[in-house]
Design a protein around this motif. Structure first.
Motif, PDB file in Angstrom:
ATOM      1  N   SER A 214       0.817  -1.230   0.000  1.00  0.00           N
ATOM      2  CA  SER A 214       0.000   0.000   0.000  1.00  0.00           C
ATOM      3  C   SER A 214       0.839   1.262   0.000  1.00  0.00           C
ATOM      4  CB  SER A 214      -0.918   0.022   1.236  1.00  0.00           C
ATOM      5  OG  SER A 214      -1.907  -0.962   1.116  1.00  0.00           O
ATOM      6  N   ARG A 215       2.159   1.115   0.012  1.00  0.00           N
ATOM      7  CA  ARG A 215       3.022   2.295   0.033  1.00  0.00           C
ATOM      8  C   ARG A 215       3.752   2.426  -1.312  1.00  0.00           C
ATOM      9  NH1 ARG A 215       1.682  -0.703   4.931  1.00  0.00           N
ATOM     10  NH2 ARG A 215       0.761   0.922   6.217  1.00  0.00           N
ATOM     11  N   GLN A 218       1.372   2.264  -4.225  1.00  0.00           N
ATOM     12  CA  GLN A 218       0.145   3.057  -4.075  1.00  0.00           C
ATOM     13  C   GLN A 218      -0.310   3.594  -5.433  1.00  0.00           C
ATOM     14  OE1 GLN A 218       0.580   6.813  -1.881  1.00  0.00           O
ATOM     15  NE2 GLN A 218      -1.144   6.159  -0.636  1.00  0.00           N
ATOM     16  N   HIS A 222      -2.735  -1.133  -7.888  1.00  0.00           N
ATOM     17  CA  HIS A 222      -2.455  -2.028  -6.757  1.00  0.00           C
ATOM     18  C   HIS A 222      -3.326  -1.761  -5.531  1.00  0.00           C
ATOM     19  CE1 HIS A 222      -0.125  -4.727  -4.249  1.00  0.00           C
ATOM     20  NE2 HIS A 222       0.718  -4.968  -5.211  1.00  0.00           N
ATOM     21  N   ASP A 223      -4.050  -0.646  -5.490  1.00  0.00           N
ATOM     22  CA  ASP A 223      -4.752  -0.256  -4.257  1.00  0.00           C
ATOM     23  C   ASP A 223      -5.818  -1.252  -3.810  1.00  0.00           C
ATOM     24  OD1 ASP A 223      -3.255   1.990  -3.934  1.00  0.00           O
ATOM     25  OD2 ASP A 223      -4.749   3.391  -4.715  1.00  0.00           O
ATOM     26  N   PRO A 226      -4.919  -4.139  -0.340  1.00  0.00           N
ATOM     27  CA  PRO A 226      -4.340  -3.298   0.720  1.00  0.00           C
ATOM     28  C   PRO A 226      -3.528  -4.097   1.745  1.00  0.00           C
ATOM     29  CG  PRO A 226      -6.696  -3.628   1.084  1.00  0.00           C
ATOM     30  CD  PRO A 226      -6.386  -4.260  -0.243  1.00  0.00           C
ATOM     31  N   SER A 227      -2.481  -3.453   2.220  1.00  0.00           N
ATOM     32  CA  SER A 227      -1.584  -4.115   3.175  1.00  0.00           C
ATOM     33  C   SER A 227      -2.307  -4.581   4.429  1.00  0.00           C
ATOM     34  CB  SER A 227      -0.462  -3.154   3.578  1.00  0.00           C
ATOM     35  OG  SER A 227       0.366  -2.859   2.487  1.00  0.00           O
ATOM     36  N   GLU A 228      -3.344  -3.812   4.859  1.00  0.00           N
ATOM     37  CA  GLU A 228      -3.995  -4.191   6.121  1.00  0.00           C
ATOM     38  C   GLU A 228      -4.801  -5.471   6.004  1.00  0.00           C
ATOM     39  OE1 GLU A 228      -6.399  -0.598   4.549  1.00  0.00           O
ATOM     40  OE2 GLU A 228      -4.324  -1.245   4.623  1.00  0.00           O
ATOM     41  N   ASN A 246      -3.718 -12.210   0.858  1.00  0.00           N
ATOM     42  CA  ASN A 246      -4.043 -10.785   0.978  1.00  0.00           C
ATOM     43  C   ASN A 246      -5.427 -10.553   0.407  1.00  0.00           C
ATOM     44  OD1 ASN A 246      -1.671  -8.321   1.375  1.00  0.00           O
ATOM     45  ND2 ASN A 246      -3.802  -7.740   0.985  1.00  0.00           N
TER      46      ASN A 246
END
Ligand code: FES
Length: 394
Positions: A214-215, A218, A222-223, A226-228, A246
């Protein structure tokens, strides 16, 4: 004189990298840069672990072969006229010329230098003008052979003739990816990859990393991953790999400008699998990025302390290639993937520069880097066991 970094202090301190992710620190920077550590690592890891070299579909017919190399070992994979798949050194047992290059179909390997000829099983079948050579018996000469195992269509080899089979230690991962049916997935043999100026572990860690998604990536390509929504499941301790799933913000997400699968979805995927991406790693060579319509595989071939070559291939569902728009859709997927990969490569190259600095330290992890800790959990016991043997020999 440069002092060796191989000592008890280095290997004892590795315990800190195998702690839980909230406590662990990264491996020492020298593990990514030091030539002596790389020589140690060849023995600790590459001489005994199963190494992915390609896909079984590349050598379907008797006589089919392809070549590759890893840790400075030139290798040829060939399907014999008897139908058996074999892996051999391609180093001629006369004066070390390579008996095969590239890929193709052959009835035998004729060394170009002096025309010693080897069967597809590695046996020396002809050696011209050697009749006056004392104590020379061609029947005692052959290309060295390696263990071979197929896992979901991927060819693995092992330089260690005593190595235990791979598949029993990958049973958890086999269940995880069963619905992709990768043994029957289709995809062309990729061109041999580029040589990159960073350590093989930097590459494998990059592909494992849920934190940067997500960084670094970004943006609209790719959004939707998300990493979370990264999850790092625990696996049985002896598992020879690890993975992260994921979650995605919509079903059948895929890397292209539409953010959705363009190619046919792998037909057996569950609803859960269609709402996530899965990242599987079989160190030290294979990394998979799995989505609903495409699997990207990376074969990472170490070539020194600060270099590796990576072959990047794609797999799609059977018959996806029959879609008249297949090539166009694939290009759309590939264009997005290449943009994402180029962002990764930029970072990887500069991480290697940073690791060489006197200011490089053993850093801490986010919970979104659980796969780095899993990788450390795979590496550290192998390093520490090999160090005990290495030290005893000195
Ligand atoms: Fe191969 Fe001489 S090096 S035949």
């Amino acid at each position: 004189m440069t002092r060796s970094i191989l000592n008890d202090t280095l290997f004892n301190a590795m315990d800190l990298s195998a702690l839980s992710v909230d406590e662990a620190v990264t491996l020492a920077p020298e593990c990514y840069t030091d030539a002596e550590f790389y020589e140690f690592e060849k023995e600790a890891v590459f001489n005994h672990e199963w190494l992915c070299v390609g896909r079984e579909s590349w050598v379907q017919q008797p006589g089919d072969y392809f070549t590759t190399h890893i840790v400075d070992e030139p290798i040829v994979i060939a399907r014999g006229l008897d139908g058996v798949l074999r892996a051999m050194s391609s180093v001629c047992q006369h004066r070390a010329m390579l008996v095969a290059e590239g890929a193709g179909n052959a009835r035998a390997f004729v060394c170009p230098y002096h025309h010693w000829t080897y069967g597809l099983d590695g046996a020396l079948v002809n050696a011209p003008a050697m009749g006056k050579t004392c104590n020379f018996d061609r029947k005692n000469i052959a290309l060295p052979t390696f263990q071979v195992e197929i896992w979901h269509g991927f060819i693995f080899i092992n330089f260690d003739p005593e190595a235990a089979p791979l598949a029993p230690r990958l049973s958890s991962l086999s269940s995880l990816i069963a619905n992709y049916d990768l043994a029957n997935a289709e995809g062309p043999r990729p061109e041999p990859g580029e040589r990159h100026p960073w350590n093989w572990k930097v590459m494998l860690e990059n592909n494992n990393d849920g934190y940067h998604a997500s960084r670094l990536h970004q943006g609209p390509l790719h959004d939707f991953v998300p990493s979370e929504q990264a999850v790092f499941p625990e696996l049985p301790a002896d598992t020879a790999g690890y993975y992260r799933t994921n979650g995605t913000l919509h079903k059948d997400a895929s890397f292209n400008a539409t953010q959705r699968a363009l190619l046919p979805v792998f037909p057996d995927l569950s609803e859960e699998e269609r709402n996530r991406m899965t990242f599987v790693n079989i160190p030290p060579t294979l990394s998979l990025v799995m989505m609903s319509d495409m699997v990207i595989y990376l074969i990472i071939r170490a070539e020194g302390p600060e270099h590796h070559t990576m072959d990047t291939g794609l797999l799609v569902a059977p018959d996806a290639t029959k879609d008249p728009s297949y090539e166009h859709k694939l290009q759309m997927n590939w264009a997005a993937s290449e943009e994402i990969i180029s962002q990764d490569f930029h970072v990887d190259e500069l991480v290697q520069v940073g690791l060489r600095s006197r200011h490089a330290i053993r850093g801490r992890y986010s919970w979104q880097e659980g796969a780095q800790q899993a990788f450390n959990g795979w590496l550290v016991p192998r390093y520490q066991k090999a160090w005990q043997q290495w030290r005893a020999r000195k």
